[in-house]
Design a protein around this motif. Structure first.
Motif, PDB file in Angstrom:
ATOM      1  N   VAL A 225      33.329   7.147  -4.581  1.00  0.00           N
ATOM      2  CA  VAL A 225      33.793   6.052  -5.424  1.00  0.00           C
ATOM      3  C   VAL A 225      32.640   5.463  -6.237  1.00  0.00           C
ATOM      4  O   VAL A 225      32.788   5.161  -7.427  1.00  0.00           O
TER       5      VAL A 225
ATOM      6  N   ALA B 194      34.362  -0.352  -7.728  1.00  0.00           N
ATOM      7  CA  ALA B 194      34.107   0.394  -6.494  1.00  0.00           C
ATOM      8  C   ALA B 194      34.748  -0.332  -5.308  1.00  0.00           C
ATOM      9  O   ALA B 194      35.387   0.295  -4.460  1.00  0.00           O
TER      10      ALA B 194
ATOM     11  N   LEU C  63      38.527   0.201  -5.266  1.00  0.00           N
ATOM     12  CA  LEU C  63      38.946   1.554  -4.876  1.00  0.00           C
ATOM     13  C   LEU C  63      38.646   1.841  -3.410  1.00  0.00           C
ATOM     14  O   LEU C  63      39.424   2.535  -2.746  1.00  0.00           O
TER      15      LEU C  63
ATOM     16  N   LEU D 242      40.322   7.919  -7.939  1.00  0.00           N
ATOM     17  CA  LEU D 242      40.009   8.298  -6.552  1.00  0.00           C
ATOM     18  C   LEU D 242      39.962   9.819  -6.406  1.00  0.00           C
ATOM     19  O   LEU D 242      39.040  10.370  -5.798  1.00  0.00           O
TER      20      LEU D 242
END
Lengths: 188, 188
Positions: free
Chosen positions: A159, A173, A176, B155
């Motif tokens: 990520v 980041a 995710l 992702l």
């Protein structure tokens, strides 16, 4: 720091590492060493006496970050429930990766100039710290038992890699990583 | 393929694209164009008449992969339950990314030589195909409603990036994509 180092030398080293961390985070691994010396309030000669090259300074900054993450793992293990402690720590690793991406790449590329064991040593420290948190979470039924800490750390660094060029890498980041740990199903 | 193309020319183009796909997957974007012509059973002149440069051939292969993924999305939407359809498609995108990583990077780097709209066009097609599957899954209560298809695709490509240098990129990527979609909680 060598244990026999004098107090003023220790203070200089700490100031240089702090200034370097800020400079590398802002300008990347190519930040000016002279400016680092200047903002640490030491001369270039003093900086070079403690850190003979850029690689040594990068390693010192990176090692400090790794030690912070290991310390954070111990804190979380002592104060948070096992599940949230693991998630909180992985988010801290993600924040670290987002702000030290260039640093990690520079260390990897420059490994021939520096200590060849350095990267492996940092990796081992991080993995061991995370494994303790994962073991606790799995024992408490807060994490699936078929997942390894290396997989979770690979997800976090994946990520970081994928978000580093965006306008808000750390926030992207974090979002995710939370998504990946929570999964796609509704109601969490 | 241009609609007015003669049948034998169409067959040549299809054979060249199939040979190129195999060669790029095996040897990366720098695969020999002469070998591609040879394994397609055409002369170099024929290859160059249809594909004036490497970039054009890379684009043709990549476009075909993108079309396959869009077609796969339609198939899954027509035959699978909304939740598994979305997960199955994201795993197909992951397999595509794992086997075309070098290709995607070469296209990104060579964008100045090729069609500047190409990358954006492919991205828009993939996003639209995925958005339909995510909409269906969200409407059926099989996916959380606070997630966007761009996040899921980021992702997937993050995982492809992080696993591409391992010994089994496609298997590693699939494992991590499933982990990210299922989340860390036990009992799934």
């Amino acid at each position: 720091m060598p244990p026999g180092m004098r107090a003023d030398a220790r203070r200089n080293v700490a100031r240089i590492v702090a200034a370097a961390a800020e400079a590398f985070a802002r300008h990347g691994a190519e930040a000016s060493l002279e400016e680092i010396a200047r903002s640490a309030g030491v001369g270039s000669a003093t900086l070079h006496r403690h850190f003979p090259g850029r690689q040594a300074l990068l390693e010192a900054v990176f090692r400090e970050r790794v030690e912070e993450l290991c310390e954070r793992a111990r804190e979380l293990a002592g104060t948070w429930e096992p599940g949230p402690a693991l998630v909180g720590w992985l988010r801290a690793v993600s924040a670290h990766a987002a702000s030290n991406r260039g640093l990690a790449a520079a260390l990897a590329c420059g490994a021939a100039d520096g200590d060849p064991e350095f990267g492996r040593g940092c990796h081992a420290l991080i993995t061991a710290a995370g494994m303790e948190l994962l073991d606790r979470a799995q024992a408490a039924g807060a994490a699936r038992t078929d997942v390894a800490i290396t997989e979770l750390l690979t997800l976090v660094s994946a990520v970081a890699l994928a978000t580093e060029t965006g306008s808000a890498p750390a926030a992207d980041a974090d979002r995710l990583v939370r998504l990946a740990l929570e999964g796609l199903a509704p109601g969490r």
